[in-house]
Every structure is written in C-alpha cells, then in structure tokens.
Design a protein around this motif. Sequence first.
Motif, PDB file in Angstrom:
ATOM      1  N   GLU A   8       0.683   7.923   4.200  1.00 18.38           N
ATOM      2  CA  GLU A   8       0.355   9.203   4.849  1.00 18.38           C
ATOM      3  C   GLU A   8      -0.460  10.125   3.949  1.00 18.38           C
ATOM      4  O   GLU A   8      -0.557  11.318   4.209  1.00 18.38           O
ATOM      5  N   ASP A   9      -1.012   9.593   2.873  1.00 17.91           N
ATOM      6  CA  ASP A   9      -1.903  10.341   1.994  1.00 17.91           C
ATOM      7  C   ASP A   9      -3.168   9.502   1.897  1.00 17.91           C
ATOM      8  O   ASP A   9      -3.131   8.378   1.390  1.00 17.91           O
ATOM      9  N   CYS A  10      -4.283  10.029   2.427  1.00 20.74           N
ATOM     10  CA  CYS A  10      -5.481   9.192   2.541  1.00 20.74           C
ATOM     11  C   CYS A  10      -6.229   9.040   1.218  1.00 20.74           C
ATOM     12  O   CYS A  10      -7.207   8.304   1.144  1.00 20.74           O
ATOM     13  N   ARG A  11      -5.789   9.726   0.171  1.00 24.50           N
ATOM     14  CA  ARG A  11      -6.480   9.588  -1.113  1.00 24.50           C
ATOM     15  C   ARG A  11      -6.136   8.249  -1.776  1.00 24.50           C
ATOM     16  O   ARG A  11      -5.009   7.754  -1.638  1.00 24.50           O
ATOM     17  N   SER A  12      -7.100   7.684  -2.501  1.00 26.52           N
ATOM     18  CA  SER A  12      -6.845   6.450  -3.250  1.00 26.52           C
ATOM     19  C   SER A  12      -5.705   6.672  -4.231  1.00 26.52           C
ATOM     20  O   SER A  12      -5.507   7.779  -4.728  1.00 26.52           O
ATOM     21  N   CYS A  13      -4.977   5.595  -4.517  1.00 24.49           N
ATOM     22  CA  CYS A  13      -3.866   5.701  -5.461  1.00 24.49           C
ATOM     23  C   CYS A  13      -3.983   4.613  -6.531  1.00 24.49           C
ATOM     24  O   CYS A  13      -4.388   3.485  -6.235  1.00 24.49           O
TER      25      CYS A  13
ATOM     26  N   ARG B 289      -7.853   4.214  10.359  1.00 27.58           N
ATOM     27  CA  ARG B 289      -6.628   4.357   9.580  1.00 27.58           C
ATOM     28  C   ARG B 289      -6.881   4.942   8.187  1.00 27.58           C
ATOM     29  O   ARG B 289      -5.967   5.479   7.572  1.00 27.58           O
ATOM     30  N   LEU B 290      -8.148   4.839   7.713  1.00 28.28           N
ATOM     31  CA  LEU B 290      -8.448   5.394   6.394  1.00 28.28           C
ATOM     32  C   LEU B 290      -8.251   6.916   6.380  1.00 28.28           C
ATOM     33  O   LEU B 290      -7.811   7.490   5.386  1.00 28.28           O
ATOM     34  N   TYR B 291      -8.585   7.556   7.518  1.00 26.49           N
ATOM     35  CA  TYR B 291      -8.429   9.014   7.613  1.00 26.49           C
ATOM     36  C   TYR B 291      -6.955   9.416   7.646  1.00 26.49           C
ATOM     37  O   TYR B 291      -6.570  10.462   7.171  1.00 26.49           O
ATOM     38  N   ARG B 292      -6.172   8.554   8.303  1.00 29.70           N
ATOM     39  CA  ARG B 292      -4.733   8.881   8.458  1.00 29.70           C
ATOM     40  C   ARG B 292      -3.931   8.510   7.219  1.00 29.70           C
ATOM     41  O   ARG B 292      -2.852   9.054   6.976  1.00 29.70           O
ATOM     42  N   GLY B 293      -4.435   7.545   6.459  1.00 31.27           N
ATOM     43  CA  GLY B 293      -3.661   7.063   5.309  1.00 31.27           C
ATOM     44  C   GLY B 293      -2.394   6.365   5.745  1.00 31.27           C
ATOM     45  O   GLY B 293      -1.332   6.540   5.148  1.00 31.27           O
ATOM     46  N   ASN B 294      -2.516   5.551   6.792  1.00 32.23           N
ATOM     47  CA  ASN B 294      -1.354   4.755   7.196  1.00 32.23           C
ATOM     48  C   ASN B 294      -1.788   3.452   7.863  1.00 32.23           C
ATOM     49  O   ASN B 294      -2.947   3.144   7.935  1.00 32.23           O
TER      50      ASN B 294
ATOM     51  N   HIS C 249       0.830  -1.203   0.000  1.00 32.84           N
ATOM     52  CA  HIS C 249       0.000   0.000   0.000  1.00 32.84           C
ATOM     53  C   HIS C 249       0.875   1.268   0.000  1.00 32.84           C
ATOM     54  O   HIS C 249       0.421   2.327   0.403  1.00 32.84           O
ATOM     55  N   GLN C 250       2.124   1.137  -0.408  1.00 36.61           N
ATOM     56  CA  GLN C 250       3.046   2.285  -0.458  1.00 36.61           C
ATOM     57  C   GLN C 250       3.556   2.459  -1.894  1.00 36.61           C
ATOM     58  O   GLN C 250       4.432   1.725  -2.340  1.00 36.61           O
ATOM     59  N   PRO C 251       2.978   3.442  -2.626  1.00 37.48           N
ATOM     60  CA  PRO C 251       3.308   3.593  -4.041  1.00 37.48           C
ATOM     61  C   PRO C 251       4.715   4.146  -4.283  1.00 37.48           C
ATOM     62  O   PRO C 251       5.255   4.886  -3.462  1.00 37.48           O
ATOM     63  N   GLY C 252       5.279   3.782  -5.419  1.00 34.17           N
ATOM     64  CA  GLY C 252       6.581   4.315  -5.790  1.00 34.17           C
ATOM     65  C   GLY C 252       7.322   3.355  -6.703  1.00 34.17           C
ATOM     66  O   GLY C 252       6.818   2.282  -7.049  1.00 34.17           O
ATOM     67  N   ILE C 253       8.530   3.755  -7.102  1.00 33.49           N
ATOM     68  CA  ILE C 253       9.297   2.988  -8.078  1.00 33.49           C
ATOM     69  C   ILE C 253      10.652   2.583  -7.511  1.00 33.49           C
ATOM     70  O   ILE C 253      11.390   3.411  -6.975  1.00 33.49           O
TER      71      ILE C 253
END
Length: 248
Positions: free
Chosen positions: A200-205, A243-248, A159-163
């Motif tokens: 740490e960003d609660c928006r969907s990715c 945790r949905l509000y916190r994004g973590n 659940h942690q986006p990136g490359i």
Amino acid sequence: MRTAIISDIHGNLEALQAVLKDIEKQRVDRIICLGDVIGYGPNPRECLDLVMKMQVCVIGNHDYGAVNDPEGFSAAAERAIFWTRQQVERSDDPEDARRRIQFLMKLPRIYSEDKVLYVHGSIRNPINEYVFPDDIYNRRKMERLFMMIETYCFQGHTHQPGIFTPDYSFLPPDSFHYKYRLTEPKAMINVGSVGQPRDEDCRSCYVIYEPPNVEFRRVEYDIDITANKIFAIADLDPFLGERLYRGN
Ligand code: ZN
C-alpha cells in the motif's frame, strides 16, 4: 561491510534507476539482488544489464520462468513471461542476448555468507515459497523456516517488506521507523520490492544492511513513465500498470 539489498525489480527501469541513485548516496560497498529482475515490467533487458554489474544476484521465480517453462503463474503473469522471454532473446546484437540468457541460467538459488542467507522466496524453497506477514499464525511453517536458518535470512518474493522475529511476530518497517537493530539471534528480513511494491506504499523499497543494523528505504520514481509503457504493450495486462499507483 555496508550492503544494499534490493529485490523484485520486475523490469521496472524507472524504479531501478531511482533506487540506484539513492544507493549512490549511501556509500555502500556492494549491492545484492534477491531476484525477479524481470517479469511484469516493460524493460527486462535494461534491468538485466544493470543487475549484471552487481556483486551478487540470486534467482527468482520470474527469472526462472523466463528461461525455463513457467509453472504456477496466473494467466496475466504467464503472458508477461512469454513476452519477457521474447524481449530477452531478441536483441540487435545476438551476443547481448546470449550474455543475458547465460546470466539468467547461471543464477544461484541461494547465496550464503557468514551464516547469513540470501534467497528470493524462502530458505525451504528458495525460488517459489512465499512467506507472507499472515504466516506468523502458521506455527508449523514458521518453526520449520526458523529451524533452517542459522542467523539471518534476507528474502523477497511477496513484495511486502518487514521483519519476522523468532517469537512469530511480523514487524512492518513503519512500526520501527524504518531503522532496526537486529538483536534477536535469528530473523527473516523481507526487503520489499523495487519495481512493484504491494504494501500500500507505491514507493520503491530496499534495504541497507550494516550488521547489526537494517535500514529500509523508500524511494519515489516517476510511475507515469513506467505505467504508460505497460499500457502501450498488448501482452502486458493494463492491471500491471494500474497496480503500480496503488502499491498493491
Ligand atoms: Zn516478484
């Protein structure tokens, strides 16, 4: 070919609907889902029905746990899995229930196309292995993983986006302003989570992939609706809503 790649929906219908609405505006040719359609969230059946219309889906550890015996989950996650299993097995129409269970049982562990791989966890252990940003310091693990991929591997699970690049760097999406051109011969791309982001960003990715470009998109949804549903279900730990509000 323009592809939307989504992952880790976790029964969060409001998040999935918001992401699908955003995808509609992106003129994609297809949607690939990297698993964990269910588990944790309050709407497993509705999310399954939407994902069953997508072109490709691979299996995640929660999808696997819902149709097999769950292993290696925390107490809260395991309770959520048993509740999820009940929801999937119970339906007004037994034919609907059968269709959903069949779908889960037939999901592949890996989807591969033009030397590009799509898995839930990692190429070494597609269902269960996490590749966290901190794993860049685990030289042996990174070496093994990069050895096993030919070009690019799209994955989720943390659940942690990136490359992850072959020089053992991890680039979070904001470090390249959400748009990245793949010039490296190999990379592992974590597409983040639709239903339970943990960076740490609660928006969907999710990601739009049109070779050689990868775009990470963040989408807002009404967290109150999902969280309140979770709070109203005794078998779902309130922590899963908080945790949905916190994004973590
Ligand atoms: Zn997940």
